[in-house]
Design an enzyme around this catalytic site. Structure first.
Site, PDB file in Angstrom:
ATOM      1  N   ASP A   1       0.861  -1.176   0.000  1.00 37.49           N
ATOM      2  CA  ASP A   1       0.000   0.000   0.000  1.00 37.49           C
ATOM      3  C   ASP A   1       0.907   1.238   0.000  1.00 37.49           C
ATOM      4  O   ASP A   1       2.125   1.163   0.192  1.00 37.49           O
ATOM      5  CB  ASP A   1      -0.951  -0.008   1.201  1.00 37.49           C
ATOM      6  N   TRP A   2       0.272   2.366  -0.203  1.00 34.38           N
ATOM      7  CA  TRP A   2       0.980   3.653  -0.358  1.00 34.38           C
ATOM      8  C   TRP A   2       1.885   3.931   0.862  1.00 34.38           C
ATOM      9  O   TRP A   2       1.392   4.088   1.988  1.00 34.38           O
ATOM     10  CB  TRP A   2      -0.051   4.753  -0.490  1.00 34.38           C
TER      11      TRP A   2
END
Ligand code: BGC
Length: 715
Positions: A267-268
């Protein structure tokens, strides 16, 4: 491209090129205008050297940008490996469909599959190759802002709908390479993110392996079985280790148990967050931990770009493992046909994304908005006649902001507002000036008042947890003032999460929960009010009576001291001030006609490993309008090895009934339905009786008993 050619390509790659291939950045790192930013932007070291051979870009906003980036990239990339473009296409790209929690409330996998295809097709035409969807997280705590991205509190419903979304995005396995309306699906967030403490986003999670296997994994398993090409680990912990560095989760559960062989993308900034979590001293250590756990691609941490090359050169990370990760990404690109068609969107003759929403996508958005809206109360006022003189008020009366969080490239100016929708259906619609008058004399020309209530779009979604789920005080005051007019009040709630409606429920004559309905929200609501469309949504998440009840969900485990319905037993599991259970429970929803159910009975009461038990019920439309009923079947197991939920959804069927019509609905209960996860984490069936409830929602008391009589476990 043949697999051998991909391998040859891999052999030609330098270590640095491999590391870059494992990295994903936003367009701004390619010297472009800033792309869609969905997380904190940490300082990256000077970008220039990283751009050679970069693997992927996320967050582009239009087709021209994609073409320009790809063109420039291919002109400079030594091995001409195309970039892969990813984006959060969550409930539509330009045409916006209801939020996923609304889609959950449709209980309609066929529709959800069609919508995913339509969303993917618009995105594909804008150059997107991968969507970060479906979100298969089980959600039980309405304080968490991201409940809007889930299809709700039931892992079986989530499983069916997650699989439908994957099929919708990707099509059949061979479609991705040749059908340019298809995009690859990334199922997220693996796993348990929905269990964040107190619903606070990104907070601690502590789940047992039993709960993981029983409740949290099934929807991921279903998405993976449906062919999802990518998986994104969660920001949160499992057994104390962040998912992005969790070897057990990624290797043992995802790769071995669920047989996932696609790409794992972080994820980011999740690798960077390993430092904040305190499990990595710096980015280099973070990249070592994440890579060794099994993260193939680093989204927006720059950790692999910072640390991986040195780790490989020092022998701390085996290059052979790096090769496997790169191979997975090259294979994904090849599955999408990107080597032959790096500009897939240009080669297609499909409609340009700028011309969306089209008539066809609007029709779908309308259908979905109708199907997701839940009628909660109707004291014989709905449907209204076109002659009904309607007054409308509240914060959502005339706004295009009905799209919900994660509305991608959806635009308010394309959205049909409530007012516009009403004007198409009713002869006389007036907008009440604010502040509204409570004087009955001002309402002589009004037959009914529609009040639009709820929360702002950005009050749900990522980083939008709420400690209080009540409607805002000014909205409650508005309803109370309107009540004084003596006119019937019809309320419609726009929200990304279950809100507490206890204060307004007694004041209103009718109540709709519209979630965030999307581009055709106003059209759908007006058609429902008029009876041109049939209310058919069923809650995919329980609406609480009070915030303090959360987490709240219908399929709670049995307790030793259950409360009674009247909430009067002292030493029982309950609150002193609020009854257990929701104001409206999972599966609840009304149509315009009452439907009667016969007591369910088994036509075949005994299930074996190979033969299902069969239960039937007859449902009859006893009213004057056609209706769409969602007949729901719940299972209840006792005498089990581990404690089981009071009941759990195992099947449902939507049936359309003309006034007076009856139909018999049959459900098969197979050994797989009856199996549950035991303390050894194996899913199997116990011998003995089981109870089945069949009815209109999760609280039905209509039940019958069957038995299972084989002791071997199902495959
Ligand atoms: C979210 C993901 C999303 C990613 C990319 C993150 O902050 O948690 O769900 O896919 O950003 O936008």
């Amino acid at each position: 491209m043949e697999q051998t050619a991909i391998k040859q390509l891999l052999e030609q790659m330098s270590v640095q090129e491999k590391v870059a291939q494992l990295s994903q950045l936003t367009p701004q790192f390619l010297g472009r205008e800033q792309g869609v930013i969905t997380g904190p932007l940490a300082d990256f070291p000077d970008g220039e050297t990283y751009l050679n051979g970069l693997g992927s870009v996320l967050g582009t906003t239009d087709r021209e940008e994609v073409i320009a980036i790809q063109k420039e990239h291919l002109a400079h990339d030594r091995l001409k490996i195309p970039l892969i473009f990813m984006q959060d296409v969550i409930h539509g790209y330009r045409t916006i469909f209801p939020i996923p929690l609304g889609l959950g409330s449709t209980f309609d996998p066929e529709l959800v599959e069609i919508l995913a295809h339509a969303a993917g097709a618009e995105a594909a035409q804008a150059g997107i190759n991968v969507t970060f969807s479906p979100m298969a997280d089980l959600v039980r705590d309405a304080r968490w802002g991201r409940v809007m991205e889930s299809t709700g509190e039931d892992s079986y419903l989530n499983s069916v709908l997650a699989a439908a979304m994957v099929r919708g995005y990707q099509g059949a396995p061979a479609d991705l390479a040749t059908d340019f309306s298809r995009i690859a699906a990334c199922v997220k967030h693996f796993v348990g993110y929905g269990a964040a403490e107190a619903g606070r986003d990104y907070d601690t999670v502590d789940l047992s392996r039993l709960a993981l296997a029983q409740d949290y994994l099934p929807a991921f398993a279903a998405a993976i079985d449906a062919g999802a090409k990518l998986v994104m680990p969660a920001f949160t912990l499992f057994e104390g280790v962040p998912a992005a560095a969790n070897h057990f989760l990624i290797q043992q559960v995802l790769r071995e148990q669920l047989h996932f062989d696609g790409t794992v993308i972080s994820d980011w900034g999740a690798l960077r967050e390993l430092v904040s979590h305190g499990v990595a001293a710096d980015l280099t250590k973070a990249s070592e931990k994440a890579f060794n756990a099994g993260v193939d691609m680093d989204m927006m941490s720059g950790a692999y770009l910072t640390g991986l090359t040195t780790l490989i050169k020092n022998g701390q990370i085996a290059e052979s493992l790096v090769d496997q990760a790169v191979l997975r990404i090259l294979t994904l690109k090849n599955d999408l046909g990107l080597f032959e068609h790096p500009y897939r969107q240009v080669a297609t003759a499909l409609v340009a994304p700028e011309s969306a929403p089209t008539q066809a996508t609007r029709a779908l958005a309308y259908q979905a908005a109708v199907a997701s809206t839940v009628l909660l109360k109707n004291e014989q006022i709905l449907p209204l006649s076109e002659k009904c003189r309607l007054a409308v008020t509240g914060p959502f009366a005339d706004t295009g902001a009905l799209l919900g969080s994660w509305h991608c490239q959806g635009r308010y100016e394309d959205t049909v507002t409530v007012l516009t929708g009403l004007q198409q259906q009713f002869e006389q619609v007036t907008v009440l000036p604010a502040p509204v008058s409570a004087d009955p004399a001002d309402y002589n020309e009004v037959d009914a008042i529609l009040v639009t209530l709820g929360e702002r779009e950005n009050a749900t979604g990522e980083a939008s947890s709420q400690a209080d789920l009540s409607l805002p005080p000014d909205q409650i005051a508005l309803v109370k003032a309107l009540k004084q007019t003596g006119k019937p009040i019809i309320a419609v709630i726009f929200s990304g999460r279950p809100l507490v409606l206890t204060a307004i429920l007694p004041e209103v004559t009718a109540l709709f929960y519209a979630w965030y309905p999307g581009t055709e929200g106003g059209t759908a609501l007006a058609a429902l009010l008029r009876g041109q469309a049939l209310p058919q949504g069923r809650l995919a998440m329980t609406l609480p009576r009070a915030t303090g009840q959360t987490p709240l969900y219908y399929n709670k485990l049995r307790v030793g001291r259950p409360a009674n319905q009247a909430n009067t037993i002292k030493y029982s599991s309950r609150f002193m001030d609020v009854a257990n259970g929701g104001l409206f429970d999972f599966g609840f929803g009304l149509g315009y006609s009452p439907v009667s159910y016969t007591a369910p009975h088994f036509t075949q009461a005994q299930a074996t490993m190979t033969m299902p038990a069969q239960i039937t019920t007859t449902v009859t439309n006893t009213g004057d309008y056609p209706t769409i009923e969602t007949v729901q079947c719940y299972l209840s197991l006792t005498n089990t090895e581990v404690v089981r939920p009071q009941r759990q959804l195992c099947h449902w069927q939507k049936v359309t009934l003309a006034p007076g019509a009856s139909t018999t609905v049959k459900f098969d209960l197979t050994a797989a339905d009856l199996a549950y996860v035991h303390s050894d984490l194996q899913r199997r069936t116990d011998e003995g009786p089981f109870q089945v409830y069949v009815g209109p929602n999760s609280q039905t008391e209509l039940s019958a008993q069957g038995t299972f009589n084989a002791s071997t476990s199902p495959k």
